[in-house]
Design a protein around this motif. Structure first.
Motif, mmCIF file in Angstrom:
data_model
loop_
_atom_site.group_PDB
_atom_site.id
_atom_site.type_symbol
_atom_site.label_atom_id
_atom_site.label_comp_id
_atom_site.label_asym_id
_atom_site.label_seq_id
_atom_site.Cartn_x
_atom_site.Cartn_y
_atom_site.Cartn_z
ATOM 1 N N VAL A 41 0.904 -1.289 -0.044
ATOM 2 C CA VAL A 41 -0.183 0.034 -0.132
ATOM 3 C C VAL A 41 0.656 1.175 -0.023
ATOM 4 C CG1 VAL A 41 -1.998 -1.109 1.161
ATOM 5 C CG2 VAL A 41 -0.338 0.085 2.503
ATOM 6 N N LEU A 42 0.252 2.388 -0.522
ATOM 7 C CA LEU A 42 1.098 3.594 -0.667
ATOM 8 C C LEU A 42 0.686 4.326 0.566
ATOM 9 C CD1 LEU A 42 0.287 4.824 -4.157
ATOM 10 C CD2 LEU A 42 2.579 3.781 -3.456
ATOM 11 N N PRO A 43 1.715 5.237 1.195
ATOM 12 C CA PRO A 43 1.536 6.016 2.340
ATOM 13 C C PRO A 43 0.320 7.105 1.882
ATOM 14 C CG PRO A 43 3.815 5.946 1.939
ATOM 15 C CD PRO A 43 3.126 5.179 0.818
ATOM 16 N N ILE A 44 -0.633 7.282 2.897
ATOM 17 C CA ILE A 44 -1.599 8.377 3.016
ATOM 18 C C ILE A 44 -1.570 9.270 3.856
ATOM 19 C CG2 ILE A 44 -3.039 6.791 1.285
ATOM 20 C CD1 ILE A 44 -4.746 6.380 3.980
ATOM 21 N N LYS A 45 -1.930 10.426 3.747
ATOM 22 C CA LYS A 45 -2.166 11.448 4.728
ATOM 23 C C LYS A 45 -3.890 11.594 4.967
ATOM 24 C CE LYS A 45 0.206 15.117 4.946
ATOM 25 N NZ LYS A 45 0.947 16.586 4.702
ATOM 26 N N LEU A 59 -7.659 8.790 18.479
ATOM 27 C CA LEU A 59 -6.674 9.455 17.706
ATOM 28 C C LEU A 59 -5.403 9.774 18.447
ATOM 29 C CD1 LEU A 59 -8.993 12.327 16.150
ATOM 30 C CD2 LEU A 59 -8.269 10.052 15.096
ATOM 31 N N TYR A 60 -5.213 10.087 19.673
ATOM 32 C CA TYR A 60 -3.995 10.391 20.330
ATOM 33 C C TYR A 60 -3.309 9.064 20.419
ATOM 34 C CZ TYR A 60 -5.945 15.007 21.405
ATOM 35 O OH TYR A 60 -6.359 16.260 21.260
ATOM 36 N N VAL A 61 -3.922 8.011 21.171
ATOM 37 C CA VAL A 61 -3.459 6.758 21.198
ATOM 38 C C VAL A 61 -2.710 6.088 20.023
ATOM 39 C CG1 VAL A 61 -4.065 4.395 21.856
ATOM 40 C CG2 VAL A 61 -4.727 6.297 23.473
ATOM 41 N N ALA A 64 0.324 7.949 19.105
ATOM 42 C CA ALA A 64 1.357 7.596 19.998
ATOM 43 C C ALA A 64 1.838 5.870 20.027
ATOM 44 C CB ALA A 64 0.875 7.775 21.664
ATOM 45 N N LYS A 65 0.770 5.198 19.731
ATOM 46 C CA LYS A 65 1.164 3.753 19.689
ATOM 47 C C LYS A 65 1.638 3.439 17.970
ATOM 48 C CE LYS A 65 1.317 1.257 22.585
ATOM 49 N NZ LYS A 65 2.267 1.269 23.834
ATOM 50 N N LYS A 66 1.638 4.130 17.477
ATOM 51 C CA LYS A 66 2.109 4.102 16.079
ATOM 52 C C LYS A 66 1.060 3.265 15.330
ATOM 53 C CE LYS A 66 6.941 5.040 17.230
ATOM 54 N NZ LYS A 66 6.799 6.462 16.725
ATOM 55 N N TYR A 67 -0.048 2.952 15.790
ATOM 56 C CA TYR A 67 -1.180 2.275 15.084
ATOM 57 C C TYR A 67 -1.418 2.599 13.646
ATOM 58 C CZ TYR A 67 -1.786 -0.017 19.559
ATOM 59 O OH TYR A 67 -1.800 -0.419 20.767
ATOM 60 N N PHE A 68 -1.559 4.169 13.433
ATOM 61 C CA PHE A 68 -1.686 4.542 12.053
ATOM 62 C C PHE A 68 -0.594 4.352 11.410
ATOM 63 C CE2 PHE A 68 -4.842 6.982 14.776
ATOM 64 C CZ PHE A 68 -5.918 6.777 14.263
ATOM 65 N N GLU A 69 0.662 4.569 12.161
ATOM 66 C CA GLU A 69 1.929 4.487 11.151
ATOM 67 C C GLU A 69 2.070 3.223 10.584
ATOM 68 O OE1 GLU A 69 6.526 4.716 12.245
ATOM 69 O OE2 GLU A 69 5.273 6.256 13.225
ATOM 70 N N GLN A 70 1.707 2.019 11.343
ATOM 71 C CA GLN A 70 1.839 0.743 11.038
ATOM 72 C C GLN A 70 0.818 0.504 9.497
ATOM 73 O OE1 GLN A 70 0.603 -1.544 14.484
ATOM 74 N NE2 GLN A 70 1.995 -0.871 15.795
ATOM 75 N N GLU A 71 -0.135 1.361 9.334
ATOM 76 C CA GLU A 71 -1.025 1.189 8.360
ATOM 77 C C GLU A 71 -0.508 2.167 7.164
ATOM 78 O OE1 GLU A 71 -3.289 -0.748 7.697
ATOM 79 O OE2 GLU A 71 -3.613 -1.933 9.535
ATOM 80 N N ASP A 72 0.553 2.819 7.365
ATOM 81 C CA ASP A 72 0.989 3.648 6.322
ATOM 82 C C ASP A 72 0.242 5.048 6.167
ATOM 83 O OD1 ASP A 72 3.668 2.647 5.557
ATOM 84 O OD2 ASP A 72 2.610 1.169 4.699
ATOM 85 N N ILE A 73 -0.294 5.414 7.558
ATOM 86 C CA ILE A 73 -1.206 6.649 7.523
ATOM 87 C C ILE A 73 -0.493 7.771 8.263
ATOM 88 C CG2 ILE A 73 -3.362 7.474 8.309
ATOM 89 C CD1 ILE A 73 -4.539 4.682 7.957
ATOM 90 N N ARG A 258 -7.862 0.852 6.323
ATOM 91 C CA ARG A 258 -6.589 1.093 7.024
ATOM 92 C C ARG A 258 -6.971 1.876 8.380
ATOM 93 N NH1 ARG A 258 -3.114 3.122 1.890
ATOM 94 N NH2 ARG A 258 -1.439 3.457 3.257
ATOM 95 N N PHE A 259 -7.620 3.146 8.009
ATOM 96 C CA PHE A 259 -8.020 3.730 9.215
ATOM 97 C C PHE A 259 -8.873 3.025 10.437
ATOM 98 C CE2 PHE A 259 -11.004 6.662 11.764
ATOM 99 C CZ PHE A 259 -10.187 7.443 12.046
ATOM 100 N N ILE A 260 -9.719 2.142 9.912
ATOM 101 C CA ILE A 260 -10.633 1.428 11.027
ATOM 102 C C ILE A 260 -9.929 0.202 11.760
ATOM 103 C CG2 ILE A 260 -12.450 -0.310 10.993
ATOM 104 C CD1 ILE A 260 -13.833 1.053 9.015
ATOM 105 N N ARG A 261 -8.710 -0.093 10.966
ATOM 106 C CA ARG A 261 -8.076 -1.308 11.421
ATOM 107 C C ARG A 261 -7.130 -0.747 12.732
ATOM 108 N NH1 ARG A 261 -7.284 -3.547 6.142
ATOM 109 N NH2 ARG A 261 -5.221 -2.303 5.890
#
Length: 284
Positions: A41-45, A59-61, A64-73, A258-261
């Motif tokens: 997957v491509l990184p998204i913003k 959102l904060y968690v 901080a826990k890099k859950y969004f980063e793990q989905e390249d978000i 990806r956001f939901i995961r």
């Protein structure tokens, strides 16, 4: 009498639409997370409209826990006063996702058909007000001497974050069941983070405020709890959700997955950890 009838009718409609929102929210989140795409997957913003309140802790968690980063978000947060302000910006396309109370969403969706590209859809993250999970309260200055029976005075200034939202509806319903009526409700729009300072300096007489501002305010000693207005009205109320437009969801199905995961991982962390652990992660 007309105002009382309007509140009663709107309350019934709210219950019906809330049921639809819950079912639709469940269906979308289940459909969008049934499988993870195997291809790269491509990184998204994602631009997200939010409020700095406890109900947006996911959102904060997630950051901080890099859950969004793990989905390249990459999450880009835009702090705003409330759903009544966030949702029109979302419909313009300047945001991807918006946190909003359900009433503001219902009001805007009532003007559109479900096939309209700007129709608002609950994506995930329904938050509820119920015993043991209370995030809303009416506070007054301890030296004000105000009681619930005083609230019918048209000179009493009520601070809410925006109008045409669930805060206004629940305040009106609370006053109605307490048989407190005013010719004109004196509403002052103040952001949640600024409410206590406004109350302290005399810019408002009653504030309809949320966590994480309530408990610290009560410990401070200068403020008193007037009511838990939501719980006085109903033992359980669907308050808010993360919304997207139909157009965005149709064009960003994978991004939504990806956001939901990532969001669900943050939700599990919050559920499985004490409040102090969550706060420490927010501050890390």
């Amino acid at each position: 009498m007309i105002k009382k009838r309007w509140i009663a009718i709107f309350s019934v409609l709210l219950v019906i639409v809330i049921i639809v929102l819950v079912l639709r929210n469940w269906r979308h989140s289940e459909e969008l997370t049934t499988s993870k795409e195997s291809q790269s997957v491509l990184p998204i913003k994602l631009k997200i409209g939010y409020m700095p309140i406890a109900e947006c802790a996911h959102l904060y968690v997630g950051i901080a826990k890099k859950y969004f980063e793990q989905e390249d978000i990459e999450i880009e947060l835009y702090q705003m006063k409330g759903g009544a302000v966030i949702l029109p910006v979302l419909q313009k396309g300047d945001l991807d996702i918006g946190f909003s109370n359900v009433v503001s969403q219902i009001i805007l969706d009532s003007k559109l058909t479900k096939n309209d590209p700007y129709y608002l859809i609950s994506l995930i993250g329904a938050s509820y007000e119920r015993p043991g999970n209370s995030n809303h309260a009416l506070l007054v200055r301890k030296d004000s001497g105000l009681s619930i029976t005083d609230l019918g005075n048209s000179e009493i200034r009520f601070a809410i974050n925006t109008t045409h939202n669930i805060e206004e509806l629940m305040l009106r319903r609370f006053l109605s069941i307490k048989n407190v009526y005013s010719k004109k409700l004196n509403l002052v729009c103040i952001g949640f983070p600024e409410m206590l300072s406004a109350l302290d300096r005399g810019g408002a007489d009653v504030v309809s405020v949320v966590e994480p501002f309530i408990e610290p305010a009560l410990r401070d000693g200068r403020f008193s709890l007037l009511a838990r207005q939501y719980l006085e009205v109903s033992p359980e109320t669907l308050v808010a959700t993360y919304a997207v437009t139909k157009k965005w969801l149709d064009n960003n199905n994978d991004n939504a997955k990806r956001f939901i995961r990532a969001f669900k991982k943050a939700d599990e962390f919050i559920k499985n950890n004490e409040v102090i652990v969550v706060i420490e992660n927010l501050n890390s």
